[in-house]
Scaffold this motif. Structure first.
Motif, PDB file in Angstrom:
ATOM      1  N   PRO A 289       0.833  -1.246   0.142  1.00 61.06           N
ATOM      2  CA  PRO A 289       0.031  -0.083   0.001  1.00 61.06           C
ATOM      3  C   PRO A 289       0.847   1.171   0.009  1.00 61.06           C
ATOM      4  O   PRO A 289       0.406   2.145  -0.571  1.00 61.06           O
ATOM      5  CB  PRO A 289      -0.823  -0.170   1.269  1.00 61.06           C
ATOM      6  CG  PRO A 289      -1.048  -1.664   1.632  1.00 61.06           C
ATOM      7  CD  PRO A 289       0.540  -2.177   1.034  1.00 61.06           C
ATOM      8  N   THR A 290       2.078   1.237   0.514  1.00 62.48           N
ATOM      9  CA  THR A 290       2.886   2.256   0.606  1.00 62.48           C
ATOM     10  C   THR A 290       3.504   2.604  -0.623  1.00 62.48           C
ATOM     11  O   THR A 290       3.307   3.911  -1.382  1.00 62.48           O
ATOM     12  CB  THR A 290       4.038   2.227   1.619  1.00 62.48           C
ATOM     13  OG1 THR A 290       3.410   2.173   3.178  1.00 62.48           O
ATOM     14  CG2 THR A 290       5.006   3.376   1.372  1.00 62.48           C
ATOM     15  N   LEU A 291       4.166   1.485  -1.567  1.00 65.87           N
ATOM     16  CA  LEU A 291       4.579   1.457  -2.605  1.00 65.87           C
ATOM     17  C   LEU A 291       3.451   1.945  -3.762  1.00 65.87           C
ATOM     18  O   LEU A 291       4.231   2.470  -4.665  1.00 65.87           O
ATOM     19  CB  LEU A 291       5.328   0.358  -3.007  1.00 65.87           C
ATOM     20  CG  LEU A 291       6.671   0.227  -2.297  1.00 65.87           C
ATOM     21  CD1 LEU A 291       7.314  -1.040  -2.814  1.00 65.87           C
ATOM     22  CD2 LEU A 291       7.662   1.313  -2.647  1.00 65.87           C
ATOM     23  N   ALA A 292       2.294   1.728  -3.511  1.00 64.69           N
ATOM     24  CA  ALA A 292       1.377   1.858  -4.530  1.00 64.69           C
ATOM     25  C   ALA A 292       0.965   3.657  -4.655  1.00 64.69           C
ATOM     26  O   ALA A 292       0.284   3.917  -5.607  1.00 64.69           O
ATOM     27  CB  ALA A 292      -0.127   1.410  -4.157  1.00 64.69           C
ATOM     28  N   LYS A 293       1.643   4.186  -3.642  1.00 67.79           N
ATOM     29  CA  LYS A 293       1.559   5.747  -3.679  1.00 67.79           C
ATOM     30  C   LYS A 293       2.554   6.243  -4.566  1.00 67.79           C
ATOM     31  O   LYS A 293       2.263   7.643  -4.956  1.00 67.79           O
ATOM     32  CB  LYS A 293       1.770   6.353  -2.263  1.00 67.79           C
ATOM     33  CG  LYS A 293       1.061   5.945  -1.254  1.00 67.79           C
ATOM     34  CD  LYS A 293       1.227   6.445   0.131  1.00 67.79           C
ATOM     35  CE  LYS A 293       0.475   5.899   1.377  1.00 67.79           C
ATOM     36  NZ  LYS A 293       1.063   6.515   2.818  1.00 67.79           N
ATOM     37  N   ILE A 294       3.665   5.490  -5.329  1.00 70.05           N
ATOM     38  CA  ILE A 294       4.690   6.030  -6.246  1.00 70.05           C
ATOM     39  C   ILE A 294       4.897   5.534  -7.543  1.00 70.05           C
ATOM     40  O   ILE A 294       4.343   4.224  -7.318  1.00 70.05           O
ATOM     41  CB  ILE A 294       5.814   6.232  -5.327  1.00 70.05           C
ATOM     42  CG1 ILE A 294       6.225   4.790  -4.945  1.00 70.05           C
ATOM     43  CG2 ILE A 294       5.733   7.231  -3.946  1.00 70.05           C
ATOM     44  CD1 ILE A 294       7.662   4.880  -4.301  1.00 70.05           C
ATOM     45  N   MET A 315       3.337  -8.657  -8.006  1.00 71.02           N
ATOM     46  CA  MET A 315       3.447  -7.256  -7.322  1.00 71.02           C
ATOM     47  C   MET A 315       2.798  -6.216  -8.526  1.00 71.02           C
ATOM     48  O   MET A 315       2.487  -5.064  -7.937  1.00 71.02           O
ATOM     49  CB  MET A 315       4.999  -6.998  -7.347  1.00 71.02           C
ATOM     50  CG  MET A 315       5.635  -7.747  -6.191  1.00 71.02           C
ATOM     51  SD  MET A 315       7.209  -7.225  -5.771  1.00 71.02           S
ATOM     52  CE  MET A 315       7.917  -7.877  -6.987  1.00 71.02           C
ATOM     53  N   ALA A 316       2.907  -6.231  -9.745  1.00 70.87           N
ATOM     54  CA  ALA A 316       2.304  -5.315 -10.578  1.00 70.87           C
ATOM     55  C   ALA A 316       0.981  -5.104 -10.324  1.00 70.87           C
ATOM     56  O   ALA A 316       0.545  -4.166 -10.630  1.00 70.87           O
ATOM     57  CB  ALA A 316       2.886  -5.627 -12.140  1.00 70.87           C
ATOM     58  N   VAL A 317       0.214  -6.245 -10.329  1.00 67.39           N
ATOM     59  CA  VAL A 317      -1.173  -6.151  -9.930  1.00 67.39           C
ATOM     60  C   VAL A 317      -1.299  -5.066  -8.823  1.00 67.39           C
ATOM     61  O   VAL A 317      -2.632  -4.512  -8.621  1.00 67.39           O
ATOM     62  CB  VAL A 317      -1.786  -7.636  -9.956  1.00 67.39           C
ATOM     63  CG1 VAL A 317      -3.146  -7.616  -9.486  1.00 67.39           C
ATOM     64  CG2 VAL A 317      -1.650  -8.445 -11.126  1.00 67.39           C
ATOM     65  N   ALA A 318      -0.631  -5.329  -7.730  1.00 63.04           N
ATOM     66  CA  ALA A 318      -0.888  -4.876  -6.606  1.00 63.04           C
ATOM     67  C   ALA A 318      -0.601  -3.400  -6.345  1.00 63.04           C
ATOM     68  O   ALA A 318      -0.815  -2.502  -5.688  1.00 63.04           O
ATOM     69  CB  ALA A 318      -0.304  -5.535  -5.479  1.00 63.04           C
ATOM     70  N   LEU A 319       0.356  -2.800  -7.369  1.00 61.02           N
ATOM     71  CA  LEU A 319       0.944  -1.431  -7.807  1.00 61.02           C
ATOM     72  C   LEU A 319       0.383  -0.921  -8.920  1.00 61.02           C
ATOM     73  O   LEU A 319       0.801  -1.156  -9.967  1.00 61.02           O
ATOM     74  CB  LEU A 319       2.392  -1.702  -7.759  1.00 61.02           C
ATOM     75  CG  LEU A 319       2.836  -2.218  -6.519  1.00 61.02           C
ATOM     76  CD1 LEU A 319       4.698  -2.374  -6.720  1.00 61.02           C
ATOM     77  CD2 LEU A 319       2.790  -1.400  -5.085  1.00 61.02           C
ATOM     78  N   PRO A 320      -0.803  -0.037  -8.906  1.00 58.12           N
ATOM     79  CA  PRO A 320      -1.349   0.505  -9.773  1.00 58.12           C
ATOM     80  C   PRO A 320      -0.608   1.308 -10.609  1.00 58.12           C
ATOM     81  O   PRO A 320      -0.851   1.719 -11.908  1.00 58.12           O
ATOM     82  CB  PRO A 320      -2.414   1.310  -9.295  1.00 58.12           C
ATOM     83  CG  PRO A 320      -2.007   1.520  -7.739  1.00 58.12           C
ATOM     84  CD  PRO A 320      -1.253   0.507  -7.335  1.00 58.12           C
ATOM     85  N   LYS A 321       0.619   2.121 -10.006  1.00 59.40           N
ATOM     86  CA  LYS A 321       1.282   2.963 -10.833  1.00 59.40           C
ATOM     87  C   LYS A 321       2.541   2.489 -11.437  1.00 59.40           C
ATOM     88  O   LYS A 321       3.727   2.837 -11.465  1.00 59.40           O
ATOM     89  CB  LYS A 321       1.914   4.174  -9.921  1.00 59.40           C
ATOM     90  CG  LYS A 321       0.557   5.129  -9.388  1.00 59.40           C
ATOM     91  CD  LYS A 321       1.121   6.123  -8.691  1.00 59.40           C
ATOM     92  CE  LYS A 321      -0.082   6.984  -8.157  1.00 59.40           C
ATOM     93  NZ  LYS A 321       0.399   8.367  -7.337  1.00 59.40           N
ATOM     94  N   SER A 322       2.670   1.177 -11.429  1.00 59.72           N
ATOM     95  CA  SER A 322       3.653   0.421 -11.753  1.00 59.72           C
ATOM     96  C   SER A 322       3.852  -0.139 -13.201  1.00 59.72           C
ATOM     97  O   SER A 322       2.840  -0.074 -14.041  1.00 59.72           O
ATOM     98  CB  SER A 322       3.884  -1.049 -11.198  1.00 59.72           C
ATOM     99  OG  SER A 322       2.902  -1.864 -11.619  1.00 59.72           O
ATOM    100  N   GLU A 323       5.040   0.171 -13.831  1.00 61.14           N
ATOM    101  CA  GLU A 323       5.631  -0.384 -15.230  1.00 61.14           C
ATOM    102  C   GLU A 323       6.014  -1.815 -15.009  1.00 61.14           C
ATOM    103  O   GLU A 323       7.043  -1.974 -14.153  1.00 61.14           O
ATOM    104  CB  GLU A 323       6.521   0.514 -16.023  1.00 61.14           C
ATOM    105  CG  GLU A 323       6.732  -0.273 -17.310  1.00 61.14           C
ATOM    106  CD  GLU A 323       7.842   0.480 -18.072  1.00 61.14           C
ATOM    107  OE1 GLU A 323       8.359   0.166 -19.203  1.00 61.14           O
ATOM    108  OE2 GLU A 323       8.466   1.488 -17.496  1.00 61.14           O
ATOM    109  N   LEU A 324       5.557  -3.026 -15.687  1.00 59.97           N
ATOM    110  CA  LEU A 324       5.911  -4.260 -15.712  1.00 59.97           C
ATOM    111  C   LEU A 324       6.815  -4.603 -16.966  1.00 59.97           C
ATOM    112  O   LEU A 324       6.411  -4.642 -17.824  1.00 59.97           O
ATOM    113  CB  LEU A 324       4.943  -5.322 -15.368  1.00 59.97           C
ATOM    114  CG  LEU A 324       5.401  -6.722 -15.529  1.00 59.97           C
ATOM    115  CD1 LEU A 324       6.305  -7.025 -14.278  1.00 59.97           C
ATOM    116  CD2 LEU A 324       4.271  -7.653 -15.432  1.00 59.97           C
ATOM    117  N   VAL A 325       8.214  -4.900 -16.409  1.00 58.49           N
ATOM    118  CA  VAL A 325       9.013  -5.247 -17.573  1.00 58.49           C
ATOM    119  C   VAL A 325       9.610  -6.653 -17.581  1.00 58.49           C
ATOM    120  O   VAL A 325      10.325  -7.160 -16.554  1.00 58.49           O
ATOM    121  CB  VAL A 325      10.318  -4.499 -17.947  1.00 58.49           C
ATOM    122  CG1 VAL A 325      11.167  -4.995 -19.017  1.00 58.49           C
ATOM    123  CG2 VAL A 325       9.721  -3.002 -17.949  1.00 58.49           C
TER     124      VAL A 325
END
Length: 373
Positions: A289-294, A315-325
Motif C-alpha cells: 500500500p505504501t509503494l502504491a503511492k509512487i 506485485m504489478a497487479v498490487a501496484l497501480p502506478k507500476s510498469e512491468l518489464v
C-alpha cells in the motif's frame, strides 16, 4: 542421568548429524554442480563484447563509510554532484555487491549528467562492508540499513530507490517500516528480480531444505570456529543453483559471468548461510500500500529460477502506478545480462517520478544520446 550429561550427549548427537550431513550431501551437491557447469558452458559465448570492461569501476568513485544503528560499517560510493536535483540509491542482491549495478552506473552517469546523483552501497556482510552478527541477517534489518544510508547520504531532496533481488526486498522492507518517507522523500522505486514474500516455492527454496545448509547454519551460529569446514559443502550445494539461475539460455559474455561468479565466491560463508533463512521466510506484503503511492518499476527475466516472473506479475497487479518489464531470455541477473533494457526502464521511471523540469531534461538527454548513437 545428570542434566550436564544429557546436554553433552545432545550436543554430541547434533554435531554427529551435522558432520554426517556435510560429508554425505557434499557429493550430491558436487553432482549438481557438475551438471549445472555443463549447461552454463553451453550458454557462454566466445564472442565477448565486454572483454575489456573494468568491472571494478565503482571502486574509483567517491567513497565513504556509513555506520548502521547497530555499529556495522557499510561501504558507500557515489557518482554525480552532491547538489543534484535527484538521488537514485541502489541496493544489491544476495551474494553480490554494489558492482552488480556496473552497467547502470556506466550508462546512466553519461545519460543523466549533473542532474542525478547515484549512490551505491554494499549490504552488511557483503563486499567491502563489515560483517555482522548472524541474528542481524534479516530483511527488516536491511530495510533499517537502507534508512540509515538514506538519512546520511540524501538528507534532503527527492530519491528513487532501486533494488535487485534481496535489494528489492530491502526496498520493500523500508517502505513497510518507514511509510512516512513515501511520497514526500521517496518518489519512485524499482524492484528488479525480486519478491514480496519468501522464495520457498522457487528452486532455491527446495535447496534450503538440504541438511548441509542446516549444518552450516548451526556452525555459523553456534560453532564459528568450524565455519571454514562447512564452506566447501555449503557452497557446493548453493553455488550451482545461484550460477544456474543467474543467466538465461541466450549467449552470455564470459567476462560478465566471471565477474558475477567472483562476487558470489567472495561472499563470506557466514553471510551466505545467514541470509538464506531470511530469504525463505521474509514477508513484506504490508509494504505494497505504501509503494502504491509512487511510480514503480518491476523488472524480471522470464527465465529467472530464483524469483520467477509470477512474483513480479503479482506485485504489478498490487501496484497501480507500476510498469512491468518481463525480459525475454534473461535470468536472475537481468541487469547484467540485458543492461540496456533495464537502463531504459530506469530512465522511464525517473521521468515518471520526478518534477517536470527534470523529466523534460532527461528526455532531451536520452534523445541526444540516441541521435548521436
Amino acid at each position: 542421568m545428570s542434566e550436564n550429561k544429557i546436554g553433552v550427549q545432545h550436543r554430541r548427537g547434533r554435531r554427529a548429524r551435522w558432520l554426517a550431513g556435510a560429508a554425505g550431501l557434499s557429493a550430491v551437491g558436487g553432482l549438481a554442480g557438475h551438471t549445472v557447469a555443463r549447461s552454463l558452458t553451453r550458454r557462454v559465448t566466445d564472442d565477448d563484447p565486454y572483454h575489456d570492461e573494468d568491472f571494478e569501476l565503482l571502486d574509483a568513485d567517491r567513497g565513504c563509510v556509513v555506520t548502521t544503528t547497530d555499529g556495522v560499517p557499510l561501504a558507500v560510493r557515489e557518482v554525480g554532484p552532491e547538489d543534484a536535483p535527484l538521488t537514485v540509491l541502489f541496493a544489491h542482491g544476495f551474494c553480490l555487491r554494489m558492482g552488480a549495478f556496473y552497467f547502470q552506473r556506466a550508462r546512466l552517469t553519461e545519460q543523466w549528467g549533473t542532474q542525478v546523483r547515484m549512490v551505491f552501497y554494499d549490504q552488511r556482510g557483503h563486499g567491502q562492508s563489515g560483517d555482522a552478527p548472524p541474528e542481524s541477517f534479516t530483511v527488516p534489518q536491511l530495510g533499517q540499513d537502507l534508512e540509515t544510508v538514506l538519512a546520511v547520504m540524501a538528507p534532503r531532496g527527492p530519491v528513487v530507490l532501486v533494488g535487485h533481488s534481496m535489494g528489492g526486498m530491502t526496498v520493500l522492507s523500508h517502505a513497510r517500516q518507514f511509510p512516512h518517507r513515501y511520497p514526500t522523500r521517496v518518489v519512485g522505486a524499482a524492484l528488479i528480480s525480486s519478491a514480496v514474500e519468501g522464495i520457498s516455492r522457487s528452486p532455491l527454496g527446495e535447496v534450503l531444505k538440504n541438511p548441509v545448509l542446516e549444518a552450516a547454519r548451526f556452525a555459523v551460529r553456534y560453532a564459528p570456529k568450524t565455519v571454514h569446514r562447512t564452506r566447501g559443502a555449503a557452497s557446493t550445494v548453493i553455488g550451482p543453483v545461484l550460477r544456474a539461475a543467474s543467466y538465461g539460455d541466450e549467449k552470455v559474455s564470459r567476462s560478465v559471468v566471471a565477474f558475477s561468479e567472483k562476487m558470489m565466491h567472495d561472499t563470506p560463508i557466514s553471510t551466505l548461510v545467514g541470509f538464506l533463512h531470511a530469504l525463505e521466510v521474509h514477508d513484506e506484503t504490508e509494504a505494497l500500500p505504501t509503494l502504491a503511492k509512487i511510480p514503480t518499476l518491476i523488472v524480471c527475466g522470464d527465465r529467472d529460477l530464483l524469483t520467477p516472473k509470477e512474483y513480479s506479475e503479482a506485485m504489478a497487479v498490487a501496484l497501480p502506478k507500476s510498469e512491468l518489464v518481463i525480459v525475454g531470455g534473461a535470468g536472475h541477473l537481468v541487469q547484467l545480462e540485458q543492461p540496456e533494457i533495464v537502463d531504459d526502464a530506469l530512465v522511464r521511471l525517473v521521468e515518471r517520478a520526478t518534477p517536470s523540469k527534470l523529466t523534460a531534461l532527461t528526455r532531451r538527454l536520452r534523445e541526444r544520446v540516441r541521435h548521436n548513437g
